[in-house]
Design an enzyme around this catalytic site. Structure first.
Site, PDB file in Angstrom:
ATOM      1  N   GLY A 250       0.811  -1.214   0.000  1.00 45.91           N
ATOM      2  CA  GLY A 250       0.000   0.000   0.000  1.00 45.91           C
ATOM      3  C   GLY A 250       0.842   1.261   0.000  1.00 45.91           C
ATOM      4  N   ASP A 251       1.928   1.247   0.760  1.00 47.96           N
ATOM      5  CA  ASP A 251       2.847   2.389   0.786  1.00 47.96           C
ATOM      6  C   ASP A 251       3.491   2.575  -0.588  1.00 47.96           C
ATOM      7  OD1 ASP A 251       2.287   2.328   3.543  1.00 47.96           O
ATOM      8  OD2 ASP A 251       3.975   0.968   3.880  1.00 47.96           O
TER       9      ASP A 251
END
Length: 307
Positions: A250-251
């Protein structure tokens, strides 16, 4: 300049255990120790893409020193504030039992140290980009993200917020350029279950109406949806590949999106860069390289053109 903030960074101890058995002595089949935390992950992916950033936050003790040392080895610039007591946390990520983690607590951050961070952020200027990523320790006021954005309001700073629940909702009035809930986090906000890309669109638009300029929703194997500031909706299934390590995917998506946006100011390009970066990291042992991201990007765009 691009800045990332990680309030509670960690050393991530990533291990695999063949045939893990609860209550018995287990031995690892592989081990990896890496600096962790959502903002640190963003800085690392940006660095992999050839984009400089500066990682801010707090470190303490021997683990804090090791976090800084490992970032230096990776080539990530950092400017962490050292806490006098406690130690930065160690997070155990058990790869062989999907999603199983044991996360440390981290040091208590005193008011004086917090003021030092606010002073650093107060120096940001027009054109800078700031990533506010992840949860915060219990010792930090839960309105800290909104306080930071209130301080920077009107300065021409592009702010990206990757957080959940109140941390996220409290910043919307300050019009963050990008927020990135996943479908489960988006559903929790509105008390619904969201499983398809079509289902997330009206709820992403609702967050947009509350102030977010762009809402990027990650959906693991379902892909992603972007409700963009130009009014368009961009969506795609997930690129094909073998899931190796979901930590930091996600990052990576957030970093990839902003890298794409800063490169071309084009939402479609930014969306596919985000999708490619998130997927490439999921297909890798660690956070994806520029080459890995480029390969997934090309495959995703070619598939779109053939559709």
């Amino acid at each position: 300049m691009i800045y990332t903030v990680t309030f509670n960074p960690s050393l991530d101890y990533i291990v695999s255990v063949n045939d893990f058995k609860l209550g018995l002595t287990n031995r690892t089949s592989s081990e990896l120790i890496l600096p962790g935390g959502k903002g640190i992950n963003v800085s690392t992916v940006l660095m992999n893409l050839g984009i400089k950033s500066r990682a801010l936050g707090f470190v303490a003790g021997f683990t804090g020193r090791e976090i800084v040392s490992e970032l230096e080895k990776l080539g990530v610039q950092s400017e962490f504030i050292t806490i006098d007591s406690g130690v930065s946390r160690i997070n155990v990520k058990l790869k062989s039992v999907d999603g199983t983690e044991i996360n440390g607590r981290g040091p208590d951050i005193d008011g004086k140290s917090l003021d030092k961070l606010m002073d650093k952020l107060d120096r940001l200027e027009n054109g800078d980009v700031l990533f506010l990523s992840g949860s915060i320790p219990e010792c930090i006021p839960d309105d800290i993200y909104s306080r930071i954005m209130a301080m920077l309001k009107g300065r021409g700073i592009t702010v990206v917020v990757d957080a959940t629940r109140e941390l996220l909702m409290n910043v919307l009035e300050y019009r963050p350029f990008l927020i990135k809930p996943n479908n489960h986090e988006l559903g929790e906000i509105f008390g619904v279950e969201l499983s398809s890309r079509a289902e997330v669109v009206p709820y992403a638009r609702a967050l947009q109406k509350k102030g977010a300029v762009n809402v990027l929703v990650s959906m693991a194997g379902e892909g992603a949806v972007l409700v963009a500031g130009d009014g368009q909706v961009y969506e795609s299934e997930a690129p094909k590949g073998k899931l190796v390590n979901g930590v930091g995917a996600g990052d990576s998506m957030v970093a990839g999106f902003m890298a794409g946006w800063l490169e071309k100011n084009d939402y479609r390009h930014a969306f596919y860069m985000g999708l490619a970066a998130g997927s490439a990291s999921a297909f890798s042992e660690y956070l994806a390289t520029k080459e890995e991201i480029g390969k997934v990007y090309n495959e995703a765009v070619n598939r779109l053109q053939k559709a």
